[in-house]
Scaffold this motif. Structure first.
Motif, PDB file in Angstrom:
ATOM      1  N   ALA A 156       0.831  -1.206   0.000  1.00  0.00           N
ATOM      2  CA  ALA A 156       0.000   0.000   0.000  1.00  0.00           C
ATOM      3  C   ALA A 156       0.863   1.253   0.000  1.00  0.00           C
ATOM      4  O   ALA A 156       0.510   2.262  -0.631  1.00  0.00           O
ATOM      5  CB  ALA A 156      -0.929  -0.004   1.214  1.00  0.00           C
ATOM      6  N   ALA A 157       1.996   1.212   0.695  1.00  0.00           N
ATOM      7  CA  ALA A 157       2.901   2.365   0.719  1.00  0.00           C
ATOM      8  C   ALA A 157       3.446   2.653  -0.674  1.00  0.00           C
ATOM      9  O   ALA A 157       3.560   3.821  -1.087  1.00  0.00           O
ATOM     10  CB  ALA A 157       4.045   2.114   1.696  1.00  0.00           C
ATOM     11  N   LEU A 158       3.777   1.619  -1.421  1.00  0.00           N
ATOM     12  CA  LEU A 158       4.268   1.798  -2.785  1.00  0.00           C
ATOM     13  C   LEU A 158       3.194   2.410  -3.676  1.00  0.00           C
ATOM     14  O   LEU A 158       3.477   3.321  -4.478  1.00  0.00           O
ATOM     15  CB  LEU A 158       4.712   0.450  -3.358  1.00  0.00           C
ATOM     16  N   GLU A 159       1.963   1.917  -3.573  1.00  0.00           N
ATOM     17  CA  GLU A 159       0.867   2.461  -4.371  1.00  0.00           C
ATOM     18  C   GLU A 159       0.632   3.930  -4.035  1.00  0.00           C
ATOM     19  O   GLU A 159       0.407   4.753  -4.924  1.00  0.00           O
ATOM     20  CB  GLU A 159      -0.409   1.660  -4.137  1.00  0.00           C
ATOM     21  N   SER A 160       0.689   4.255  -2.753  1.00  0.00           N
ATOM     22  CA  SER A 160       0.495   5.628  -2.320  1.00  0.00           C
ATOM     23  C   SER A 160       1.590   6.528  -2.874  1.00  0.00           C
ATOM     24  O   SER A 160       1.326   7.618  -3.400  1.00  0.00           O
ATOM     25  CB  SER A 160       0.473   5.697  -0.792  1.00  0.00           C
ATOM     26  N   PHE A 161       2.823   6.078  -2.768  1.00  0.00           N
ATOM     27  CA  PHE A 161       3.959   6.866  -3.252  1.00  0.00           C
ATOM     28  C   PHE A 161       3.834   7.128  -4.753  1.00  0.00           C
ATOM     29  O   PHE A 161       4.086   8.243  -5.232  1.00  0.00           O
ATOM     30  CB  PHE A 161       5.264   6.134  -2.950  1.00  0.00           C
ATOM     31  N   GLU A 162       3.438   6.121  -5.513  1.00  0.00           N
ATOM     32  CA  GLU A 162       3.308   6.274  -6.965  1.00  0.00           C
ATOM     33  C   GLU A 162       2.221   7.288  -7.322  1.00  0.00           C
ATOM     34  O   GLU A 162       2.395   8.101  -8.238  1.00  0.00           O
ATOM     35  CB  GLU A 162       2.995   4.917  -7.595  1.00  0.00           C
ATOM     36  N   SER A 163       1.113   7.268  -6.604  1.00  0.00           N
ATOM     37  CA  SER A 163       0.026   8.220  -6.886  1.00  0.00           C
ATOM     38  C   SER A 163       0.447   9.647  -6.562  1.00  0.00           C
ATOM     39  O   SER A 163       0.215  10.577  -7.356  1.00  0.00           O
ATOM     40  CB  SER A 163      -1.220   7.848  -6.074  1.00  0.00           C
ATOM     41  N   PHE A 164       1.072   9.834  -5.404  1.00  0.00           N
ATOM     42  CA  PHE A 164       1.543  11.175  -5.036  1.00  0.00           C
ATOM     43  C   PHE A 164       2.628  11.650  -5.997  1.00  0.00           C
ATOM     44  O   PHE A 164       2.677  12.835  -6.358  1.00  0.00           O
ATOM     45  CB  PHE A 164       2.065  11.173  -3.604  1.00  0.00           C
ATOM     46  N   SER A 165       3.493  10.736  -6.407  1.00  0.00           N
ATOM     47  CA  SER A 165       4.565  11.093  -7.327  1.00  0.00           C
ATOM     48  C   SER A 165       3.997  11.549  -8.673  1.00  0.00           C
ATOM     49  O   SER A 165       4.473  12.533  -9.261  1.00  0.00           O
ATOM     50  CB  SER A 165       5.496   9.894  -7.534  1.00  0.00           C
ATOM     51  N   THR A 166       2.985  10.860  -9.169  1.00  0.00           N
ATOM     52  CA  THR A 166       2.343  11.253 -10.422  1.00  0.00           C
ATOM     53  C   THR A 166       1.735  12.641 -10.299  1.00  0.00           C
ATOM     54  O   THR A 166       1.872  13.481 -11.203  1.00  0.00           O
ATOM     55  CB  THR A 166       1.249  10.243 -10.800  1.00  0.00           C
ATOM     56  N   LEU A 167       1.073  12.890  -9.185  1.00  0.00           N
ATOM     57  CA  LEU A 167       0.454  14.199  -8.958  1.00  0.00           C
ATOM     58  C   LEU A 167       1.508  15.306  -8.969  1.00  0.00           C
ATOM     59  O   LEU A 167       1.360  16.323  -9.656  1.00  0.00           O
ATOM     60  CB  LEU A 167      -0.306  14.187  -7.626  1.00  0.00           C
ATOM     61  N   VAL A 168       2.582  15.107  -8.222  1.00  0.00           N
ATOM     62  CA  VAL A 168       3.614  16.138  -8.079  1.00  0.00           C
ATOM     63  C   VAL A 168       4.333  16.388  -9.403  1.00  0.00           C
ATOM     64  O   VAL A 168       4.636  17.539  -9.751  1.00  0.00           O
ATOM     65  CB  VAL A 168       4.619  15.730  -6.976  1.00  0.00           C
ATOM     66  N   ASN A 169       4.605  15.330 -10.149  1.00  0.00           N
ATOM     67  CA  ASN A 169       5.338  15.478 -11.405  1.00  0.00           C
ATOM     68  C   ASN A 169       4.492  16.102 -12.507  1.00  0.00           C
ATOM     69  O   ASN A 169       4.994  16.895 -13.308  1.00  0.00           O
ATOM     70  CB  ASN A 169       5.877  14.117 -11.864  1.00  0.00           C
ATOM     71  N   ARG A 170       3.227  15.730 -12.557  1.00  0.00           N
ATOM     72  CA  ARG A 170       2.369  16.233 -13.633  1.00  0.00           C
ATOM     73  C   ARG A 170       1.712  17.569 -13.293  1.00  0.00           C
ATOM     74  O   ARG A 170       1.454  18.380 -14.188  1.00  0.00           O
ATOM     75  CB  ARG A 170       1.293  15.204 -13.968  1.00  0.00           C
ATOM     76  N   TYR A 171       1.440  17.764 -12.016  1.00  0.00           N
ATOM     77  CA  TYR A 171       0.724  18.984 -11.614  1.00  0.00           C
ATOM     78  C   TYR A 171       1.445  19.648 -10.444  1.00  0.00           C
ATOM     79  O   TYR A 171       0.923  19.689  -9.321  1.00  0.00           O
ATOM     80  CB  TYR A 171      -0.724  18.640 -11.247  1.00  0.00           C
ATOM     81  N   PRO A 172       2.646  20.154 -10.693  1.00  0.00           N
ATOM     82  CA  PRO A 172       3.441  20.737  -9.592  1.00  0.00           C
ATOM     83  C   PRO A 172       2.798  21.953  -8.945  1.00  0.00           C
ATOM     84  O   PRO A 172       3.116  22.283  -7.804  1.00  0.00           O
ATOM     85  CB  PRO A 172       4.768  21.103 -10.276  1.00  0.00           C
ATOM     86  N   GLU A 173       1.883  22.627  -9.661  1.00  0.00           N
ATOM     87  CA  GLU A 173       1.216  23.807  -9.117  1.00  0.00           C
ATOM     88  C   GLU A 173      -0.083  23.464  -8.394  1.00  0.00           C
ATOM     89  O   GLU A 173      -0.796  24.362  -7.932  1.00  0.00           O
ATOM     90  CB  GLU A 173       0.918  24.796 -10.251  1.00  0.00           C
TER      91      GLU A 173
END
Length: 296
Positions: A156-173
């Motif tokens: 679950a930690a890996l899935e969470s990290f991947e979702s947050f990472s996608t958000l930060v990389n694609r939508y930094p603002e």
């Protein structure tokens, strides 16, 4: 003879009419039976889209997330292309998350991203997906009991990290990016601790190649986490056991240069205790079996 033929024809017509009458009576009796046993249930009246959406929002505001899920599901089923459909899909992700339905929440988030890749609030879908897995990783048991989280499955930690990472990389603002970054750092520490735990497990069993690989993964991919010095020490220890003196010396040099005060207690394979030997290894070892070795 003509009279006989005429009578035969008349008899045939009477028989056909009799069969038709019997068939009609049978059909009516069957329909009556279905009606008696609830076969003709009245359909629920249609509820206007605006009313359904308002009821769903009221349930969310009241904290009745089970009812909110029901209302939003009904809204989506009856008005899939209505003016509230997209917003209702977002609200449904949140309702699932608050109703402790992580699988449904992640599925709803994935569906929203797939159907609306250019939606102005798609960052919210990624955030809710990450938050769902984040809370699932921090289970109720772990919150109230002193359980070492480094020994728990990090799926679950890996899935969470991947979702947050996608958000930060694609939508930094995005307004959710700052909180996502904080949670990602927490998750990196959590994942690094797990890798070190697994590396120690392999060291205890003499699987030095696997231990070195786990330590190297932390150093290369999970930098700036508290587990890095331990990972370096494990690498030096494992490479020493493998006779790879250059690699061992390099790991030791990096460790001393960056963490001069770090002290490390080796967890390399030791002689089995009397209890372990007597019980064929069933007792006397505190280690837990980790996940299989990562494919290189």
């Amino acid at each position: 003879m003509d009279g006989l033929k005429y009578r035969c024809r008349q008899s045939g017509l009477i028989n056909m009419r009799f069969v038709k009458v019997i068939g009609i009576l049978t059909l009516f009796s069957m329909l009556s039976a279905c009606s008696m046993f609830g076969g003709d249930k009245e359909e629920e009246p249609d509820i206007p889209e605006q009313q359904l959406y308002s009821e769903a929002l009221s349930a969310l505001d009241a904290g009745n997330f089970t009812l909110a899920v029901e209302k939003l599901q009904l809204l989506e089923a009856r008005y899939p292309f209505g003016r509230f459909s997209e917003q209702a899909q977002l609200e449904l992700i949140y309702a699932y998350y608050r109703n402790y339905e992580p699988e449904a929440a992640r599925a709803a988030a994935d569906r929203f991203v797939r159907l609306h890749p250019n939606h102005e609030n798609i960052d919210y879908a990624y955030y809710l997906k990450g938050l769902t897995s984040f809370e699932e990783d921090r289970s109720l048991t772990a919150r109230f009991f002193p359980i070492d989280e480094s020994k728990r499955d990090p799926g679950a930690a890996l899935e969470s990290f991947e979702s947050f990472s996608t958000l930060v990389n694609r939508y930094p603002e995005s307004q959710y990016a700052p909180d996502s970054l904080k949670r990602m750092q927490y998750l990196k520490n959590r994942l690094a601790q797990y890798e070190v735990h697994v590396a120690n497990y392999y060291m205890k069993r003499g699987a030095y190649v696997a231990a070195a690989n786990r330590g190297r993964y932390v150093v290369e991919n999970l930098q700036e986490t508290p587990a890095v010095p331990t990972a370096l020490a494990i690498m030096a220890d494992a490479y020493t056991e493998l006779g790879m003196t250059d690699l061992a010396a390099n790991a030791q040099e990096i460790l001393k240069a960056n963490f001069p005060d770090f002290e490390y207690k080796s967890s390399r394979k030791r002689e089995a205790s009397l209890l372990e030997t007597a019980t064929f290894g069933l007792f006397g070892d505190e280690g837990e079996v980790p996940a299989p070795e990562r494919a290189e």
